[in-house]
Design a protein around this motif. Structure first.
Motif, PDB file in Angstrom:
ATOM      1  N   TYR A  33       0.836  -1.200   0.000  1.00  0.00           N
ATOM      2  CA  TYR A  33       0.000   0.000   0.000  1.00  0.00           C
ATOM      3  C   TYR A  33       0.871   1.251   0.000  1.00  0.00           C
ATOM      4  O   TYR A  33       1.959   1.259   0.568  1.00  0.00           O
ATOM      5  CB  TYR A  33      -0.843   0.089   1.275  1.00  0.00           C
ATOM      6  N   TYR A  35       0.237   5.265   1.309  1.00  0.00           N
ATOM      7  CA  TYR A  35      -0.610   6.239   1.974  1.00  0.00           C
ATOM      8  C   TYR A  35       0.060   7.611   1.934  1.00  0.00           C
ATOM      9  O   TYR A  35       1.279   7.723   1.981  1.00  0.00           O
ATOM     10  CB  TYR A  35      -0.816   5.877   3.448  1.00  0.00           C
ATOM     11  N   GLN A  37       0.073  11.038   4.253  1.00  0.00           N
ATOM     12  CA  GLN A  37      -0.329  11.534   5.559  1.00  0.00           C
ATOM     13  C   GLN A  37       0.145  12.973   5.713  1.00  0.00           C
ATOM     14  O   GLN A  37       1.349  13.222   5.786  1.00  0.00           O
ATOM     15  CB  GLN A  37       0.234  10.670   6.689  1.00  0.00           C
ATOM     16  N   ALA A  42      -5.389  11.985   9.130  1.00  0.00           N
ATOM     17  CA  ALA A  42      -5.383  10.540   8.981  1.00  0.00           C
ATOM     18  C   ALA A  42      -4.589  10.132   7.749  1.00  0.00           C
ATOM     19  O   ALA A  42      -4.600  10.848   6.740  1.00  0.00           O
ATOM     20  CB  ALA A  42      -6.809  10.029   8.864  1.00  0.00           C
ATOM     21  N   PRO A  43      -3.897   9.007   7.790  1.00  0.00           N
ATOM     22  CA  PRO A  43      -3.308   8.473   6.560  1.00  0.00           C
ATOM     23  C   PRO A  43      -4.403   8.228   5.519  1.00  0.00           C
ATOM     24  O   PRO A  43      -5.464   7.693   5.841  1.00  0.00           O
ATOM     25  CB  PRO A  43      -2.683   7.151   7.012  1.00  0.00           C
ATOM     26  N   LEU A  45      -5.296   6.457   1.919  1.00  0.00           N
ATOM     27  CA  LEU A  45      -4.848   5.438   0.973  1.00  0.00           C
ATOM     28  C   LEU A  45      -4.853   6.012  -0.438  1.00  0.00           C
ATOM     29  O   LEU A  45      -5.859   6.554  -0.900  1.00  0.00           O
ATOM     30  CB  LEU A  45      -5.754   4.214   1.055  1.00  0.00           C
ATOM     31  N   HIS A  48      -3.158   0.444  -3.828  1.00  0.00           N
ATOM     32  CA  HIS A  48      -2.498  -0.747  -3.313  1.00  0.00           C
ATOM     33  C   HIS A  48      -2.343  -1.768  -4.427  1.00  0.00           C
ATOM     34  O   HIS A  48      -3.059  -1.723  -5.438  1.00  0.00           O
ATOM     35  CB  HIS A  48      -3.256  -1.334  -2.116  1.00  0.00           C
ATOM     36  N   GLU A  57      -7.311   4.228  -5.756  1.00  0.00           N
ATOM     37  CA  GLU A  57      -8.467   4.846  -5.112  1.00  0.00           C
ATOM     38  C   GLU A  57      -9.060   5.885  -6.062  1.00  0.00           C
ATOM     39  O   GLU A  57      -8.330   6.561  -6.804  1.00  0.00           O
ATOM     40  CB  GLU A  57      -8.065   5.498  -3.791  1.00  0.00           C
ATOM     41  N   LEU A  90       3.645   6.978   3.405  1.00  0.00           N
ATOM     42  CA  LEU A  90       3.816   5.733   4.141  1.00  0.00           C
ATOM     43  C   LEU A  90       3.577   4.547   3.231  1.00  0.00           C
ATOM     44  O   LEU A  90       2.586   4.492   2.508  1.00  0.00           O
ATOM     45  CB  LEU A  90       2.821   5.662   5.307  1.00  0.00           C
ATOM     46  N   PHE A 104       3.882  -1.215   8.593  1.00  0.00           N
ATOM     47  CA  PHE A 104       4.245   0.054   8.000  1.00  0.00           C
ATOM     48  C   PHE A 104       5.761   0.279   8.009  1.00  0.00           C
ATOM     49  O   PHE A 104       6.460  -0.105   8.963  1.00  0.00           O
ATOM     50  CB  PHE A 104       3.587   1.210   8.753  1.00  0.00           C
ATOM     51  N   GLY A 105       6.220   0.951   6.977  1.00  0.00           N
ATOM     52  CA  GLY A 105       7.568   1.480   6.983  1.00  0.00           C
ATOM     53  C   GLY A 105       7.617   2.784   7.765  1.00  0.00           C
ATOM     54  O   GLY A 105       6.583   3.302   8.197  1.00  0.00           O
TER      55      GLY A 105
END
Lengths: 113, 114
Positions: A33, A35, A37, A42-43, A45, A48, A57, A90, A104-105
């Motif tokens: 995924y 993201y 942020q 909020a993160p 999306l 993915h 998305e 992210l 998560f990274g």
């Protein structure tokens, strides 16, 4: 240790200059995924991959693209960064079932000058 | 529209006291529910999740969460807070029919004072 790695941790680019962010994983997870942020938000999306299947998305701008050349690597390409694209990006992975948690990274902080 | 609400931007609690971080959601069906924690300059870390079954879910670092279907809530709790619990906490919801799309709340910053 198995993990999700993002490079670079900090990226500075100029307005309109293409930039690529990198993510790799040693978890052998099927899903990866990306993201966005922004500060105190909020993160969100962006898209993915399930294996090679790409899922965008509906509200992700066309300016954002992604590539997954193999299981381990996934890239986020921003074709013409604008000031509004400055954010933390992210990368995350999950095994393959929709009830699996994400790993998560540490994120890449993008600055656009 | 599907959404996740974390009504408190910040929660302050004294070390040793119980803590609660609230989360409510508006998602159709029976979604999967998650809590993640984010420490400064680090990515999000998974704490716990609810899939089905017992409404009380236990997770990492002594955290637990209570699922309430009628109130569409999934509050995070810990019986005794530690200073090291101070961080940013995110509630996340994944609709069962939505594939891998995950909706995150805006986050709640937890401060635990010694």
């Amino acid at each position: 240790d198995a993990m999700v790695i993002q490079n670079p941790r900090y990226q500075v680019t100029q307005f309109g200059k293409p930039v690529t962010l990198s993510c790799s994983q040693t978890l052998n997870h099927n899903v990866m995924y990306w993201y966005q942020q922004k500060s105190s938000q909020a993160p969100k999306l962006l898209f993915h991959y399930y294996d090679k299947d790409f899922n965008n998305e509906a509200d992700t701008p066309d300016n954002f693209q992604s590539r997954r050349p193999n299981t381990s690597f996934c890239f986020l390409d921003i074709r013409s960064p604008g000031l509004g694209d400055a954010a933390m990006y992210l990368c995350a992975t999950s095994r393959g079932d929709s009830n699996d948690e994400q790993f998560f990274g540490p994120g890449t902080r993008l600055t656009v000058l | 529209a599907q959404s996740v609400a974390q009504p408190e931007d910040q929660v302050n609690v004294a070390e040793g006291n119980p803590l609660t971080v609230k989360c409510t959601y508006s998602v159709s069906g029976n979604p999967y529910l998650f809590w993640y924690v984010q420490y400064p300059n680090r990515g999000l870390q998974f704490l716990l999740k609810y899939i089905t079954g017992d409404n009380l879910v236990k997770g990492s670092y002594g955290f637990e969460a209570e699922f309430n279907k009628s109130q569409t809530s999934f509050h995070l709790k810990k019986p005794s807070a530690l200073v090291s619990d101070s961080a940013l906490y995110f509630c996340a919801v994944r609709p069962q029919t939505g594939g891998f799309k995950t909706i995150f709340g805006a986050g709640t910053r937890l401060f635990v004072k010694a």
